[in-house]
Design a protein around this motif. Structure first.
Motif, PDB file in Angstrom:
ATOM      1  N   PRO A 116      89.302  72.073  44.143  1.00 23.46           N
ATOM      2  CA  PRO A 116      89.560  70.638  44.252  1.00 23.46           C
ATOM      3  C   PRO A 116      89.963  70.021  42.915  1.00 23.46           C
ATOM      4  N   THR A 117      90.440  68.786  42.984  1.00 22.18           N
ATOM      5  CA  THR A 117      90.870  68.084  41.773  1.00 22.18           C
ATOM      6  C   THR A 117      89.695  67.649  40.909  1.00 22.18           C
ATOM      7  N   GLY A 118      88.525  67.550  41.500  1.00 19.93           N
ATOM      8  CA  GLY A 118      87.297  67.234  40.782  1.00 19.93           C
ATOM      9  C   GLY A 118      86.122  67.799  41.569  1.00 19.93           C
ATOM     10  N   VAL A 119      84.921  67.735  41.018  1.00 23.16           N
ATOM     11  CA  VAL A 119      83.749  68.228  41.740  1.00 23.16           C
ATOM     12  C   VAL A 119      83.577  67.414  43.019  1.00 23.16           C
ATOM     13  N   VAL A 120      83.415  68.119  44.148  1.00 27.23           N
ATOM     14  CA  VAL A 120      83.247  67.428  45.424  1.00 27.23           C
ATOM     15  C   VAL A 120      81.963  67.902  46.099  1.00 27.23           C
ATOM     16  N   GLU A 121      81.357  66.997  46.889  1.00 29.08           N
ATOM     17  CA  GLU A 121      80.151  67.313  47.652  1.00 29.08           C
ATOM     18  C   GLU A 121      80.364  66.899  49.104  1.00 29.08           C
ATOM     19  N   PHE A 122      79.869  67.714  50.017  1.00 31.07           N
ATOM     20  CA  PHE A 122      80.025  67.438  51.442  1.00 31.07           C
ATOM     21  C   PHE A 122      78.669  67.518  52.143  1.00 31.07           C
ATOM     22  N   SER A 123      78.409  66.555  53.037  1.00 32.65           N
ATOM     23  CA  SER A 123      77.256  66.638  53.930  1.00 32.65           C
ATOM     24  C   SER A 123      77.644  67.490  55.123  1.00 32.65           C
ATOM     25  N   VAL A 124      76.851  68.531  55.393  1.00 32.56           N
ATOM     26  CA  VAL A 124      77.190  69.491  56.443  1.00 32.56           C
ATOM     27  C   VAL A 124      75.961  69.773  57.301  1.00 32.56           C
ATOM     28  N   PRO A 125      76.147  70.276  58.527  1.00 30.37           N
ATOM     29  CA  PRO A 125      75.006  70.675  59.358  1.00 30.37           C
ATOM     30  C   PRO A 125      74.293  71.886  58.766  1.00 30.37           C
ATOM     31  N   GLY A 126      72.957  71.818  58.711  1.00 26.91           N
ATOM     32  CA  GLY A 126      72.171  72.926  58.208  1.00 26.91           C
ATOM     33  C   GLY A 126      70.962  73.176  59.085  1.00 26.91           C
ATOM     34  N   ASN A 127      71.050  74.110  60.028  1.00 29.19           N
ATOM     35  CA  ASN A 127      69.950  74.434  60.942  1.00 29.19           C
ATOM     36  C   ASN A 127      69.465  73.182  61.667  1.00 29.19           C
ATOM     37  N   ASN A 128      70.452  72.432  62.210  1.00 27.25           N
ATOM     38  CA  ASN A 128      70.171  71.190  62.953  1.00 27.25           C
ATOM     39  C   ASN A 128      69.547  70.105  62.088  1.00 27.25           C
ATOM     40  N   ALA A 129      69.839  70.156  60.793  1.00 24.03           N
ATOM     41  CA  ALA A 129      69.324  69.149  59.872  1.00 24.03           C
ATOM     42  C   ALA A 129      70.380  68.879  58.797  1.00 24.03           C
ATOM     43  N   TYR A 130      70.074  67.924  57.923  1.00 23.82           N
ATOM     44  CA  TYR A 130      70.994  67.557  56.844  1.00 23.82           C
ATOM     45  C   TYR A 130      71.049  68.660  55.775  1.00 23.82           C
ATOM     46  N   ALA A 131      72.267  68.940  55.317  1.00 21.03           N
ATOM     47  CA  ALA A 131      72.455  69.861  54.192  1.00 21.03           C
ATOM     48  C   ALA A 131      73.643  69.374  53.372  1.00 21.03           C
ATOM     49  N   GLN A 132      73.757  69.909  52.171  1.00 23.92           N
ATOM     50  CA  GLN A 132      74.844  69.479  51.289  1.00 23.92           C
ATOM     51  C   GLN A 132      75.400  70.683  50.523  1.00 23.92           C
ATOM     52  N   VAL A 133      76.738  70.753  50.445  1.00 26.96           N
ATOM     53  CA  VAL A 133      77.387  71.800  49.639  1.00 26.96           C
ATOM     54  C   VAL A 133      78.201  71.134  48.539  1.00 26.96           C
ATOM     55  N   GLN A 134      78.321  71.838  47.434  1.00 33.83           N
ATOM     56  CA  GLN A 134      79.060  71.339  46.269  1.00 33.83           C
ATOM     57  C   GLN A 134      80.131  72.361  45.883  1.00 33.83           C
ATOM     58  N   ILE A 135      81.307  71.871  45.516  1.00 30.96           N
ATOM     59  CA  ILE A 135      82.406  72.747  45.100  1.00 30.96           C
ATOM     60  C   ILE A 135      82.862  72.311  43.719  1.00 30.96           C
ATOM     61  N   ASP A 136      82.793  73.225  42.760  1.00 30.31           N
ATOM     62  CA  ASP A 136      83.159  72.920  41.379  1.00 30.31           C
ATOM     63  C   ASP A 136      84.668  73.085  41.192  1.00 30.31           C
ATOM     64  N   SER A 137      85.290  72.106  40.532  1.00 32.39           N
ATOM     65  CA  SER A 137      86.744  72.121  40.379  1.00 32.39           C
ATOM     66  C   SER A 137      87.228  73.111  39.322  1.00 32.39           C
ATOM     67  N   VAL A 138      86.387  73.455  38.371  1.00 29.80           N
ATOM     68  CA  VAL A 138      86.793  74.355  37.280  1.00 29.80           C
ATOM     69  C   VAL A 138      86.528  75.815  37.646  1.00 29.80           C
ATOM     70  N   SER A 139      85.304  76.107  38.061  1.00 27.64           N
ATOM     71  CA  SER A 139      84.934  77.500  38.347  1.00 27.64           C
ATOM     72  C   SER A 139      85.244  77.922  39.774  1.00 27.64           C
ATOM     73  N   GLY A 140      85.366  76.954  40.676  1.00 28.46           N
ATOM     74  CA  GLY A 140      85.568  77.281  42.083  1.00 28.46           C
ATOM     75  C   GLY A 140      84.297  77.680  42.806  1.00 28.46           C
ATOM     76  N   VAL A 141      83.143  77.540  42.147  1.00 32.81           N
ATOM     77  CA  VAL A 141      81.865  77.925  42.755  1.00 32.81           C
ATOM     78  C   VAL A 141      81.517  76.977  43.903  1.00 32.81           C
TER      79      VAL A 141
END
Length: 397
Positions: free
Chosen positions: A351-376
């Motif tokens: 991505p163009t900058g660090v992004v975070e997304f709210s996603v489904p996690g075992n029928n509950a709230y979860a969050q993933v992060q994607i780093d723009s430099v490392s791609g992690v």
């Protein structure tokens, strides 16, 4: 002047044809497998013609006596042989010339002056190639085209070497080891100019490698490279016009070192899993009218830190289309911590900058992060029982 050689079969000679000294040589309809050198055109001071020549390894397999060992003989040719060696020629024409299985297909060298005095003459001045190649090809060859040096420069307008309607596959034969592959290689010693028109390049480490000198490619097709479709050194200059680059590796399509002169216009970059340009400087770089068609194919991730696909559900993949990356699928079982990779996206998919997304996690709230430099891609909040990437999409940098 004007010698002719035609309708010949060359069965495993060490060296094939030495077309040396004079002018207007004519060689046509020659087939066979010379072992070290197929044709050496040298010291031609006026138009010579070479046509319908085919050097291919079939004859090494036709010896029923089996001596020398046929596999060893073919391996030697693939590791040492040159099909077409071209030195000083002026306006020579090669038409329908093909080779298969040599180390080098078309090799351009500098001829030393010829001091031997011949009847009716006093030697030859030596020099480099000025030649045209039409409907030619090289296959099963480590270096289809290699240029030590050739004629041609922008100051005097002198012609150099040109290929038209030709096909090059820089591929080692499976059974033989070999060095890195370049379909067309202009070496550091080159000062001349090479033109490519309506040519096809398939397979190779670097399909075009311009360390020095100038290369102009018009209407060419590049496919299936390992490192770069085009690599340009600091002393090189390249013009790409109306070319099509398709299905390369996850590395830059065009890699530029230093600040060589580079112009790119009207090209199509299609189905690529990488950045198109890798520039160390934009000082002499210009592009216009290029079309970028991202790859819509789905690419499986490589998991890290205990993460794996969730059995029975959609596997985790990513794809890039219309300038956006989409991740889909469900994973399980890994480490939940910011910055701890579940998997890593390659350059060109970040991505163009660090992004975070709210996603489904075992029928509950979860969050993933994607780093723009490392791609992690990491899971920052949620349960590792199940993490879904539904709805994860972002613009690439």
């Amino acid at each position: 002047s004007g010698p002719t050689l035609e309708h010949c079969e060359l069965v495993n000679p060490y060296q094939g044809i030495y077309s040396h000294i004079g002018q207007r040589h004519r060689v046509s309809d020659v087939h066979g497998l010379p072992l070290l050198t197929g044709l050496y055109a040298s010291q031609q001071l006026d138009t010579s013609t070479y046509q319908n020549i085919d050097f291919i390894g079939i004859y090494t397999y036709a010896n029923p006596e089996g001596t020398p060992t046929l596999a060893n003989l073919m391996a030697w040719v693939h590791q040492n042989g040159t099909a077409y060696k071209v030195g000083r020629v002026d306006n020579a024409v090669f038409y329908n010339c093909f080779e298969f299985g040599y180390l080098k297909g078309f090799k351009f060298v500098v001829d030393a002056p010829e001091t031997t005095t011949f009847a009716g003459g006093s030697g030859a001045p030596g020099g480099k190639a000025w030649a045209s190649f039409v409907n030619c090809g090289a296959d099963g060859t480590n270096y289809p085209v290699e240029v030590d040096d050739c004629q041609g420069d922008d100051t005097t307008g002198a012609m150099g070497v040109s290929f038209a309607n030709s096909v090059f596959n820089a591929a080692q034969l499976v059974v033989f080891a070999g060095p890195p592959l370049n379909a067309v290689h202009l070496k550091t010693t080159n000062t001349g100019r090479v033109g490519l028109t309506n040519c096809r390049f398939h397979l190779g480490n670097k399909l075009i490698n311009v360390e020095a000198g100038r290369l102009d490619a018009v209407g060419c097709f590049f496919q299936d490279w390992t490192t770069n479709a085009v690599a340009i050194g600091a002393n090189g200059a390249v013009s790409l016009s109306g070319c099509h680059c398709k299905q390369g590796s996850a590395t830059p399509v065009v890699a530029i070192t230093g600040s060589p002169w580079v112009s790119a216009s009207g090209n199509v970059f299609e189905y690529l899993d990488s950045l198109v340009w890798s520039l160390s400087s934009t000082a002499n770089f210009a592009e216009a009218g290029n079309v970028y068609a991202d790859s819509p194919k789905e690419i499986a991730v490589t998991f890290q830190n205990g993460w794996a696909n969730f059995g029975g559900l959609l596997a985790v993949t990513y794809k890039k289309q219309d300038g956006k990356v989409t991740i889909q699928g469900t994973m399980q079982g890994g480490t939940v911590a910011a910055g701890t990779p579940a998997f890593t996206l390659p350059a060109g998919f970040r991505p163009t900058g660090v992004v975070e997304f709210s996603v489904p996690g075992n029928n509950a709230y979860a969050q993933v992060q994607i780093d723009s430099v490392s791609g992690v891609v990491s899971v920052t909040v949620g349960s590792n029982v199940a993490i879904s990437f539904d709805g994860v999409s972002f613009a690439v940098r």
